[in-house]
Design an enzyme around this catalytic site. Structure first.
Site, PDB file in Angstrom:
ATOM      1  N   CYS A 116      69.528   8.055  17.937  1.00 31.39           N
ATOM      2  CA  CYS A 116      70.904   7.658  18.236  1.00 31.39           C
ATOM      3  C   CYS A 116      71.829   7.964  17.062  1.00 31.39           C
ATOM      4  O   CYS A 116      73.021   8.237  17.252  1.00 31.39           O
ATOM      5  CB  CYS A 116      70.955   6.170  18.589  1.00 31.39           C
ATOM      6  SG  CYS A 116      70.334   5.070  17.305  1.00 31.39           S
ATOM      7  N   HIS A 361      71.060   0.190  16.267  1.00 31.86           N
ATOM      8  CA  HIS A 361      71.471   1.222  17.223  1.00 31.86           C
ATOM      9  C   HIS A 361      72.869   1.709  16.872  1.00 31.86           C
ATOM     10  O   HIS A 361      73.765   0.919  16.545  1.00 31.86           O
ATOM     11  CB  HIS A 361      71.444   0.652  18.642  1.00 31.86           C
ATOM     12  CG  HIS A 361      71.763   1.664  19.690  1.00 31.86           C
ATOM     13  ND1 HIS A 361      71.018   2.819  19.865  1.00 31.86           N
ATOM     14  CD2 HIS A 361      72.744   1.700  20.633  1.00 31.86           C
ATOM     15  CE1 HIS A 361      71.545   3.512  20.865  1.00 31.86           C
ATOM     16  NE2 HIS A 361      72.585   2.855  21.348  1.00 31.86           N
TER      17      HIS A 361
END
Length: 949
Positions: A116, A361
């Protein structure tokens, strides 16, 4: 409050009166041998009415077809009647769902595990129109030579022109050789990627593409050190350093302006930190600060959310709110005044979700340059946020507009205000946003305006053209031709896949609809109402599969067919009665068979069934009366008349069986366990030979049942009347074995009494001057197991080896020295005992124990290994019996004297053995009692020669 109703489909069905009526019919058939039409109707349950509205399908009614399909509008978890959406889902994922909503909607990137951080940066770079144009302008020859550039251009081309809503980023990630299982820092990734691209683009023949990274992202700063005495700057102050982003502290900072003030603040060098001025020739007070020399077109701010904690030597994430403006004026932040309005607009916010430093994330919020709309890029998921960078009502990041927030400036010049054309820059109302997770801020400069054709500085470029013009003079957004062709093929393949899926879906839905209509249509015709009407039998299992399967199997009636080729009455619960019309439809479409009509009811099976039922009734009645006699025999009741022996264990097992209609395998061998190998009655003392007496009537019942099961096994059902003699040979053998076991028990008991402490494994207290003996610890373990065995294990336990052979194996054949390593002793509170160790192969025993062992195991007393305990005054450094000092061996063999010297100094007890111990061990030989041990000289020299020491 009433109790809730429960479903009863799993409850056992209660038998009705029809079962008793059927039994009467079977008894009549057994007696008369005649079968009427009414008997057939009754036994095959044809007379039962066509069932209506049952919750489940009734097994005892061949005319019940309820429960084969769900009610109108109902569904099931699997099969033909599950939800249509679930059936479509079984076809696989719908490729049409991966289609972009529109050309204006950006595409997402696949997350390969922990990528990510890379996806968010790649989306920020792609959404930058100027950078995207620069990548598309790279010539084909360079793309072929530079895999990173080629995969980046290919990825951007797919994001630009592909119809897919999600683009696979694996080729680009693999080209960079990134570990997709390890989370990385997005800031470090951006810095390394831009550096790599800058180096790769140096070989480009297109000048405007060659410098795209520098023109867009690279600015410059200088670290200025100024002497407080002479006011001169150091020579290093003029050195320019390039940057791709500015790293700003946010700890204890509220907004971006405060962080910029801190970044550009002046640091005073005093005391131990004084600066050596070359002009003054001495250490003096000075000031130090960072000056912004040039600013890039894309200004990146790295927010330092991770701080180091010295106490725990770990990092912690700062999760406090941090504010930043939508519009940023950087004109007065430059070291030299600029005639340009360096106004930057917020273009992207990189967000790190999670409180951990090494995990979490990354998500990117990016503004579309053409529409002004904000988008959230979360790997594969892309969603529109609207005019607000965080979306209205967002909970992931607090983003509140704040008005009337004045900009605060700070510079190294010492001036309070920075001016342009003599006027103080007044920001007016500035909209601010706040976030607790913002990790990187990207600002994009507005179009540069020329002012009076004057030479301008501090704009981040040597000329005054916008970066768009620096890269492309036209408005061509298209990727290179070869990439367009590749994407065109991919789009065509994708369109074809979508079209095939649509056709497959339509065909499947049509097939399901037709199958459901077929099932309901056939089931509406299956009932047979008049008894005189012809009909066919069909397997209920196949009928269920047909009614519930999308693709039914071939019609199969073999499960309800008997050996005579007809329909047995025993299968009435596993079949249904179909009309001729319904049967013909099924047979025509699904083939198979066999066809079993009302004329195929098997009369032979019916007669056999009647006989079996009557026999079972008779057997149950007879067995019930015999069971009372068996229970009385087991209770010890005496009977008149002839008596016979049966196995007690077998009789107990016979009584435990329930619901028996005929003899079975367990009825065989009522006397098998009490019959000896010679065919006679086994002595009762033998294992498993317990028996009891039963009356003659019970024995005859057992005998008949056993012969019915195994007529050829006469030995298993040997008859032993009460006056049967016990086998003399088996009795003699049992007596002999019993005598041997008794004598063995007595011998072991005597040994346990003679060696009470050894049996318990207790250490004995050792006294100097007393004689002791040594025995192998392994032999003592086997001996202890042997003499403590009891019960059935008395004769089965393994006898230890001969002591003479064991003692001979402990001595050197040539020199008769002891081969085992010396024992370790413990001296505590005036008591000497043997130290417990897993490595010791010998155990000390008393002289009495040794004499008892010699008597018990026929061992020669002179062969024993004797030992004495002594307290020496000193310990010699030389081997007894040798004129040489103890050598120090190499890494393969060495002799350690530390333990011996330590014990000599503390006067610990030592053990002296006869024969003497010669100990040579690989790597290290421990000689803790050198004064009382003699090493076998020949063995020692042989090992020395082998290992060359």
């Amino acid at each position: 409050m009433s109790r809730p109703t429960t479903r009863s489909k799993n409850k056992r069905h209660k038998p009705d009166n029809n079962e008793g009526f059927s039994s009467e019919i079977l008894r009549k058939i057994h007696l008369t041998g005649e079968i009427t039409e009414d008997d057939i109707h009754q036994l095959y349950m044809i007379w039962k009415p066509v069932c209506q509205g049952c919750r489940i399908n009734t097994k005892d009614n061949p005319n019940c077809f309820c429960g084969l399909v769900p009610p109108s509008g109902g569904t099931r978890k699997s099969g033909l009647w599950q939800k249509m959406s679930d059936i479509v889902l079984s076809l696989g994922p719908d490729p049409c769902k991966d289609l972009r909503v529109s050309n204006e909607s950006p595409a997402g990137l696949t997350n390969l595990g922990a990528t990510c951080y890379a996806n968010s940066i790649l989306q920020c770079l792609y959404m930058n129109t100027a950078f995207r144009r620069g990548v598309f302008s790279i010539e084909l020859d360079l793309l072929k030579k530079q895999p990173v550039l080629h995969q980046l251009a290919r990825l951007f081309a797919q994001l630009h022109s592909s119809k897919m809503a999600v683009i696979d980023s694996a080729p680009f990630i693999k080209t960079l050789e990134l570990d997709n299982g390890v989370q990385q820092d997005s800031h470090e990734f951006l810095t390394l990627l831009l550096s790599l691209l800058e180096r790769s683009l140096r070989h480009s023949k297109i000048s405007k593409a060659r410098t795209i990274v520098q023109d867009l992202f690279r600015g410059s700063v200088s670290n200025v050190t100024r002497c407080s005495m002479c006011g001169r700057d150091s020579e290093a102050s003029s050195k320019m350093e390039d940057f791709y982003e500015l790293e700003l502290n946010i700890k204890d900072m509220k907004n971006l302006n405060e962080s910029l003030d801190d970044y550009l603040s002046v640091e005073e060098l005093k005391g131990d930190n004084q600066y050596f001025c070359e002009s003054c020739g001495e250490r003096v007070n000075a000031t130090r600060c960072i000056k912004l020399r040039t600013l890039p077109y894309v200004l990146n701010f790295q927010l330092k959310r991770y701080v180091f904690l010295p106490k725990t030597t770990t990092k912690k994430k700062i999760t406090s709110l941090f504010s930043f403006p939508r519009e940023l004026d950087m004109g007065r932040r430059l070291s030299e005044p600029s005639l340009l309005e360096l106004i930057y607009d917020l273009s992207a916010v990189l967000i790190h979700k999670g409180n951990a430093v090494n995990s979490g994330h990354y998500v990117a919020h990016i503004k579309d340059e053409h529409t002004g709309q904000w988008w959230e890029f979360d790997d594969e998921h892309v969603s529109m946020l609207g005019d607000h960078p965080f979306g209205e009502g967002s909970s992931s990041s607090t983003a509140k507009p704040v008005w009337n927030e004045p900009l605060v400036q700070s510079s190294c010049t010492g001036e309070k205000d920075s001016t342009v054309n003599g006027n103080l820059i007044n920001t007016g109302d500035v909209q601010m946003f706040s976030s607790a997770d913002a990790y990187m801020l990207m600002y994009k400069r507005r179009t540069i305006q020329k002012v009076d054709n004057m030479q301008l500085t501090g704009c981040g470029s040597s000329n005054m053209e916008t970066p768009e013009k620096l890269v492309y003079e036209s408005n061509n957004y298209c990727p290179p031709f070869h990439l367009l062709e590749e994407i065109k093929e991919l789009n065509e393949s994708y369109d074809d896949t979508c079209q095939q899926y649509k056709l497959k879906k339509e065909k499947e839905v049509e097939n399901i609809t037709e199958r459901r209509q077929e099932v309901r249509s056939v089931l509406s015709e299956v009932p047979v109402h008049p008894l005189e009407e012809s009909y066919f039998w069909i397997s209920t299992d196949w009928l269920r599969q047909w009614a519930d399967s999308i693709t039914p199997p071939v019609l199969d009636n073999t499960s309800i067919q008997c050996l005579h080729g007809g329909v047995p009455v025993s299968k009435v619960g596993a079949m249904k009665r179909l009309s001729t019309n319904a049967w013909n439809k099924l047979l025509l479409k699904y083939n198979g068979g066999p066809a079993l009509s009302n004329k195929d009811n098997c009369i032979n099976c019916l007669l056999d069934g009647a006989h079996s039922m009557v026999s079972a009734d008779n057997y149950r009645d007879r067995r019930a009366s015999m069971k009372e006699l068996a229970e009385a025999a087991l209770a010890g009741r005496s009977f008149d008349g002839p008596l016979y022996y049966v196995s007690r264990a077998w009789l107990l097992q016979w009584l435990r069986r329930k619901n028996v209609d005929s003899p079975c395998e367990a009825d065989a061998g009522p006397t098998a366990s009490i019959r000896c190998p010679h065919g006679l009655l086994m002595p009762e003392q033998a294992a498993g030979a317990k028996r009891l007496l039963v009356p003659e009537s019970l024995w005859l019942f057992f005998y008949e049942s056993a012969n019915a099961v195994k007529p050829d096994d006469l030995l298993g059902c040997s008859t032993f009347p009460v006056d049967s003699e016990v086998c003399a040979r088996c009795s003699a053998e049992l007596s002999q074995v019993a005598c041997l076991e008794d004598s063995l028990r007595a011998a072991k008991l005597k040994q346990r009494q003679n060696h009470e402490k050894l049996v318990l494994g207790k250490n004995i207290a050792l006294s100097p001057g007393c004689r002791y003996y040594l025995l192998p610890s392994s032999w003592l373990t086997k001996w202890r197991t042997y003499i403590t065995a009891s019960g059935k294990n008395v004769s089965a336990s393994v006898e230890p080896e001969s002591l003479d052979n064991i003692l001979d194996s402990l001595k050197c054949e040539k020199h008769s020295h002891l081969l085992e390593r010396p024992l370790s002793l413990t001296y505590k509170r005036g008591i000497v005992v043997q130290r417990v160790s897993n490595t010791d192969g010998l155990t000390i025993i008393t002289e009495d124990d040794w004499k008892f062992f010699c008597e018990e195991w026929n061992c020669t007393e002179e062969k024993g290994i004797s030992a004495k305990i002594e307290f020496p005054n000193c310990v010699s450094n030389k081997l007894p019996g040798s004129c040489k000092d103890v050598p120090v061996l190499d890494e393969h063999l060495s002799i350690s004297l530390d333990e011996a010297n330590d014990e000599a100094e503390s006067s610990l007890p030592i053990i002296k053995t006869i024969p003497e111990s010669g100990t040579v061990l690989r790597r290290k030989v421990y000689l803790p009692k050198l004064s009382s041990l003699t090493v076998c000289q020949t063995n020692y020299l042989g090992l020395a020669k082998m290992y060359q020491f």
